[in-house]
Design an enzyme around this catalytic site. Sequence first.
Site, PDB file in Angstrom:
ATOM      1  N   GLU A   1       0.369  -1.008   0.412  1.00  0.00           N
ATOM      2  CA  GLU A   1      -0.060   0.237   0.170  1.00  0.00           C
ATOM      3  C   GLU A   1       0.757   1.341  -0.141  1.00  0.00           C
ATOM      4  O   GLU A   1       0.697   2.364  -0.945  1.00  0.00           O
ATOM      5  CB  GLU A   1      -1.024  -0.604   1.247  1.00  0.00           C
ATOM      6  CG  GLU A   1      -1.869   1.067   1.565  1.00  0.00           C
ATOM      7  CD  GLU A   1      -2.670   1.462   0.678  1.00  0.00           C
ATOM      8  OE1 GLU A   1      -2.680   2.003  -0.673  1.00  0.00           O
ATOM      9  OE2 GLU A   1      -3.894   0.448  -0.079  1.00  0.00           O
TER      10      GLU A   1
ATOM     11  N   GLY B   1     -24.014  11.719 -16.747  1.00  0.00           N
ATOM     12  CA  GLY B   1     -23.477  12.543 -15.371  1.00  0.00           C
ATOM     13  C   GLY B   1     -23.065  11.981 -14.084  1.00  0.00           C
ATOM     14  O   GLY B   1     -22.231  10.834 -14.243  1.00  0.00           O
TER      15      GLY B   1
ATOM     16  N   SER C   1      -7.413   2.580  -3.662  1.00  0.00           N
ATOM     17  CA  SER C   1      -6.033   2.333  -2.962  1.00  0.00           C
ATOM     18  C   SER C   1      -5.369   3.430  -4.174  1.00  0.00           C
ATOM     19  O   SER C   1      -4.129   4.255  -4.172  1.00  0.00           O
ATOM     20  CB  SER C   1      -5.326   1.744  -2.377  1.00  0.00           C
ATOM     21  OG  SER C   1      -5.846   1.677  -1.145  1.00  0.00           O
TER      22      SER C   1
ATOM     23  N   ASP D   1     -22.682   9.316 -11.317  1.00  0.00           N
ATOM     24  CA  ASP D   1     -23.138   8.196 -10.858  1.00  0.00           C
ATOM     25  C   ASP D   1     -22.841   7.773  -9.111  1.00  0.00           C
ATOM     26  O   ASP D   1     -20.999   8.072  -9.374  1.00  0.00           O
ATOM     27  CB  ASP D   1     -23.337   7.053 -11.548  1.00  0.00           C
ATOM     28  CG  ASP D   1     -21.927   7.154 -11.683  1.00  0.00           C
ATOM     29  OD1 ASP D   1     -21.065   6.347 -11.322  1.00  0.00           O
ATOM     30  OD2 ASP D   1     -21.433   7.163 -13.370  1.00  0.00           O
TER      31      ASP D   1
ATOM     32  N   ASP E   1       0.765   3.755  -3.029  1.00  0.00           N
ATOM     33  CA  ASP E   1       1.005   5.558  -2.926  1.00  0.00           C
ATOM     34  C   ASP E   1       2.516   6.240  -3.402  1.00  0.00           C
ATOM     35  O   ASP E   1       1.680   7.671  -3.836  1.00  0.00           O
ATOM     36  CB  ASP E   1       0.391   5.544  -1.121  1.00  0.00           C
ATOM     37  CG  ASP E   1      -1.111   4.680  -1.509  1.00  0.00           C
ATOM     38  OD1 ASP E   1      -1.448   4.661  -1.939  1.00  0.00           O
ATOM     39  OD2 ASP E   1      -0.497   5.022  -0.039  1.00  0.00           O
TER      40      ASP E   1
ATOM     41  N   ASP F   1     -16.766  11.831 -18.477  1.00  0.00           N
ATOM     42  CA  ASP F   1     -18.166  10.998 -18.413  1.00  0.00           C
ATOM     43  C   ASP F   1     -18.001   9.663 -18.447  1.00  0.00           C
ATOM     44  O   ASP F   1     -17.354   8.957 -19.738  1.00  0.00           O
ATOM     45  CB  ASP F   1     -18.716  11.542 -18.968  1.00  0.00           C
ATOM     46  CG  ASP F   1     -19.893  11.177 -18.176  1.00  0.00           C
ATOM     47  OD1 ASP F   1     -19.881  10.627 -17.365  1.00  0.00           O
ATOM     48  OD2 ASP F   1     -21.507  11.289 -18.673  1.00  0.00           O
ATOM     49  N   ILE F   2     -17.871   9.154 -17.412  1.00  0.00           N
ATOM     50  CA  ILE F   2     -17.925   7.487 -17.248  1.00  0.00           C
ATOM     51  C   ILE F   2     -18.945   6.958 -17.656  1.00  0.00           C
ATOM     52  O   ILE F   2     -20.031   6.710 -16.423  1.00  0.00           O
ATOM     53  CB  ILE F   2     -17.150   6.654 -16.526  1.00  0.00           C
ATOM     54  CG1 ILE F   2     -15.838   7.489 -16.548  1.00  0.00           C
ATOM     55  CG2 ILE F   2     -16.843   4.601 -16.315  1.00  0.00           C
ATOM     56  CD1 ILE F   2     -15.277   6.604 -17.932  1.00  0.00           C
TER      57      ILE F   2
END
Length: 582
Positions: free
Chosen positions: A293, A561, A501, A563, A297, A542-543
């Site tokens: 992790e 839009g 993450s 979601d 990062d 936009d996905i």
Amino acid sequence: MFWSSALVLGLTHLCLSTPLTSKRLDTDDLLEKHSWAEVPRGWEWVNKPDPESIIQLRIGLKQDRVDELISSLYEVSTPNHNRYGKHLSKEEVDVLVAPHPDSVEAVESWLLHHGVDPTDATFRSSSGSWISVLVSVSKAEQMLGTEYGLYHHPQSSSYVVRTLSYSLPRELHQAISVVSPTTYFGTLRSMRATSFVEADISDQVADISATVPSSCASRITIACLQALYNTSGYIPSATDSNSLGVVGYLGEYANRNDLQTFLTRYRTDAVGTAFETITVNNGEDDQSEPGVEANLDIQYTVGLSYPTPNIYYSTGGSPPFNPDSETITDTNEPYLDWLNYILANDTIPQTFTTSYGDDEQTVPYDYAVSVCNLFAELGARGSTVFFSSGDSGVGGGDCLMNDGTNTTLFQPAFPASVTAVGGTTGNSPEVGVSFSGGGFSRYFGIPSYQADVVAGYVSSLGSEYSGLYNTSGRAYPDLAAQGTSFSVIVGGQTYSVGGTSASSPTMAGIFTLLNDYRLANNQSSLGFINPLIYANSGGFNDITSGSNPGCDTNGFTAVTGWDPVTGLGTPDFVKLQAIVRA
């Protein structure tokens, strides 16, 4: 997590400190502050702790002018407002969150009544809104009208000392927001890191000459993210005034040698770049134990934001509790320790990313509000805070409520509603990834900046999932970014890592570049970005496909839009440059 001004006014009686009506404190007139109907799921009672064992009792006093803090947060964060970008100083924030003098007097009288000298406090926040004292278990039980127990969390091997309920003198309910450790069972070990190792991958270098490297279809590198999110041509220049903070927990250490290997392979112009490690609350920096992790990062924040300074906050707690010990050592409170540390600093990074979280229902409401107000302080001071939205879709496991009813409901995450980042996968086109956490808070109402888009989505659902989610709750995620197949170097080896993450540090890296752009043009940092982004959704890709199943359902679906799978979408840096410069 942040709510609209109208909701703030409606919750004034819950969130604000008011002068006590009496100087006399009846310590025998106890009124319950919080309780659980049963032992929180995943935990089991072990035995009674030694009554003479010592715990650190953290007391959060109600903040006298927190309504003004929230109002200021919105004003300095809302485009076209005459205060936009005029962030508050530490001293200005401290004035707004300081408790009423009567509250301070009442709490100190209560401590003295129980033989605890407030001048011996192990910690006092600069505003005076938090105080920590060392007391025995038996003393804490007397003060809080409760019984502590030693509890075990087998999945994470955690042992903690907690209560199932606690009470305060009736008059202190006007003065105290929360006391811990009490009923919040979260610990550094039981918090979830929202990342996971995927199948092994080959060690290749991306072809950065392509618009989007062909290799990005199977694995993600810095070149992929630069191409996807349009940052390739930008070189930061405000590196003396801009920085990025990565908040780490769980004994995860970012490894310096692994970063150099990563940069050699995936960002050659940044080779030799270092990051600073700051240890918080006995955190460590063990370079012999690189964390997946932590490396994920720091490798991607450094890789995306170079040459902007990066800081890794290794946030510890006490050493693991030994149930045979006579001294209680693990009463650590996630979030509180790091937040109180960072807010005590005069200068703080302009951007933060954190990839750990809990189910909202596992966090007592008063604790959640107190943490929320601390994040509001960060935003008011000009910092943008990103959290991973979680990796369980609309909820993992059986999704049963822990209030004794065993009702099945979607399980929102905490504290993913600061500025939450969901996940995507693929690039032709990007789609919402199935594990992307998203939903609607049951603690916090819809803020004004997202009211219209959320109402539109809820309306489109009709009766689908009726009763499983809160139609009037703060909705998340806000944004999304790639969340699968990230190439990460751990111990010199290449691993494929997925999870939101990966999405959160990606977003933090991009907004660090946007902060650089503003600072280089003699503007302020962006701070709390939610009002800005919801007013300028054209800055995002936009996905429109993908879903986030969970709780034995198909979950929500990505649409045109906003979601609750991908939020407003993924960033387009060049479009956002024009928006934030305006």
